[in-house]
Design an enzyme around this catalytic site. Structure first.
Site: not given
Ligand code: PLP
Length: 380
Positions: A181
């Protein structure tokens, strides 16, 4: 040199902040987590931020505090990282897959309506790839039915919705700080809400259901005996992560601005390729362009996988488009309605490299490789 699909934007300031947390001796959840929660909530414009270990645990906890449990249905887009659907299963509820809008890749009232039932307790609306979902429209459908709207804002830090930061229109929103992210703490997540009672309960449950947090007990200076009020979890973020997060949060506006410039360049370069659709800002907000996806036209003579192969052969590292949870073995037994948009997008889209080290020259090269591969596939 390989052009990677993604690279976290971390520098010496983050390294120094992490080192200062280590030197302080307080490395588990402590003052830096509290400061990061406050700063993050303020940046979104909400009352409460509850830092946790990931967005996966944030979504799980959001459903727990929303009282979602066995016998309940949770409507989710299949077109999402699998953690969205898994959250429903963690609380013993049934994930029910809805299709998505083909331009935003998000749930809409029109795609939710066909799967609403008497048992629907919650909807998890995803801001896919940083494109904000139209939460107000979704709430107009769900609120009168007593259905809780949770926003999976994993990708949305720095995106805007109706002129304000994305993530504040839902009852509860969950962010991710995974390195994939835009804003990263290595691993990490955050729940935000304006609801005092939900925030208190989430804060307690992420720390074993304790009546007094370890930080508060330490700060009190006296003897404080905690109680364990309900079965909680260890979903804590560390102070080392929060130290990094505070720096990243300060840098987020500049990171988003740079992304948006790169995205505009991709859009301009790709405009010459016939039939190609790219992600773009929706009518109701702005994307942070966490990811840049390209959707091939229907009946494209070159397959998505062949295009990916052409890029990889040139040392460019793309990714397949966003996954569809209902096609994964873990969800093979889950009944679902036809999901034609989801299937087309997951099969016919790919994600192009986009991060702070991708140069304008790189972008031109990436698009020219795509263009040649598409030309080579057109007969005659
Ligand atoms: C990356 C992501 C997650 C999970 O995030 P983590 O912090 O890795 O647990 C959940 N939902 C969406 C839409 C994502 O892109």
């Amino acid at each position: 040199m390989t052009i990677h699909v993604m690279k976290p934007d971390l520098g010496s300031e983050e390294a120094e902040a992490a080192a200062a947390a280590v030197a302080s001796g307080w490395v588990a959840q402590g003052p830096r987590v509290a400061a990061f929660e406050e700063a993050f909530a303020a940046s979104i414009g909400v009352e409460h931020g509850v830092a946790v270990s990931s967005c996966t645990t944030a979504l799980h906890l959001a459903l727990v505090v929303a009282d979602v449990g066995p016998g309940d249905e949770v409507i989710v887009p299949s077109l999402s990282f699998i953690a969205t659907a898994n959250a429903a299963r963690y609380v013993g509820a049934t994930p029910v897959f809805a299709d998505v809008d083909p331009t935003t890749l998000n749930l809409t009232p029109e795609t939710i309506e066909p799967v609403l039932s008497e048992r629907t307790k919650a909807v998890i609306a995803v801001d896919q790839a940083g494109i904000p979902a139209d939460i107000d429209a979704i709430r107009a459908l769900c609120d009168p039915r007593g259905v809780t709207v949770v926003e999976d804002a994993a990708c949305a830090a720095g995106a805007t919705y109706n002129g304000a930061p994305a993530g504040r229109a839902a009852l509860l929103s969950a962010y991710s700080f995974h390195p994939r992210k835009l804003l990263t703490t290595g691993e990490g997540g955050m729940i935000v809400t304006n609801d005092d009672a939900l925030a208190v309960r989430a804060r307690r449950l992420r720390e074993h259901g304790m009546s007094v947090s370890a930080a508060d007990r330490h700060a009190s200076g006296g003897v404080v005996l905690e109680q364990y009020l309900e079965t909680g979890f260890n979903f804590r973020m560390t102070d080392i992560q929060a130290a990094v997060g505070l720096v990243q949060l300060k840098r987020l506006p500049a990171m988003v601005a740079a992304r948006r410039e790169q995205a505009a360049r991709y859009q301009a370069l790709l405009a010459d390729l016939p039939g190609i659709i790219t992600n773009a800002d929706p009518a109701h907000g702005t994307s942070n362009y966490q990811s840049f996806w390209v959707l091939l036209p229907e009946g494209c003579p070159v397959s998505r996988n062949d295009l990916m192969q052409a890029l990889v052969a040139e040392d460019i590292s793309p990714r397949r488009g966003i996954m569809a949870s209902h096609l994964e073995p873990a969800y093979a037994d889950e009944p679902h309605i036809p999901l034609p948009v989801t299937e087309r997008i997951t099969n016919d889209s790919l994600i192009l490299p986009l991060h702070h080290e991708v140069t304008p020259d790189d972008q031109e090269r990436i698009v020219s490789v795509l263009s040649s591969a598409l030309d080579a596939g057109v007969p005659g």
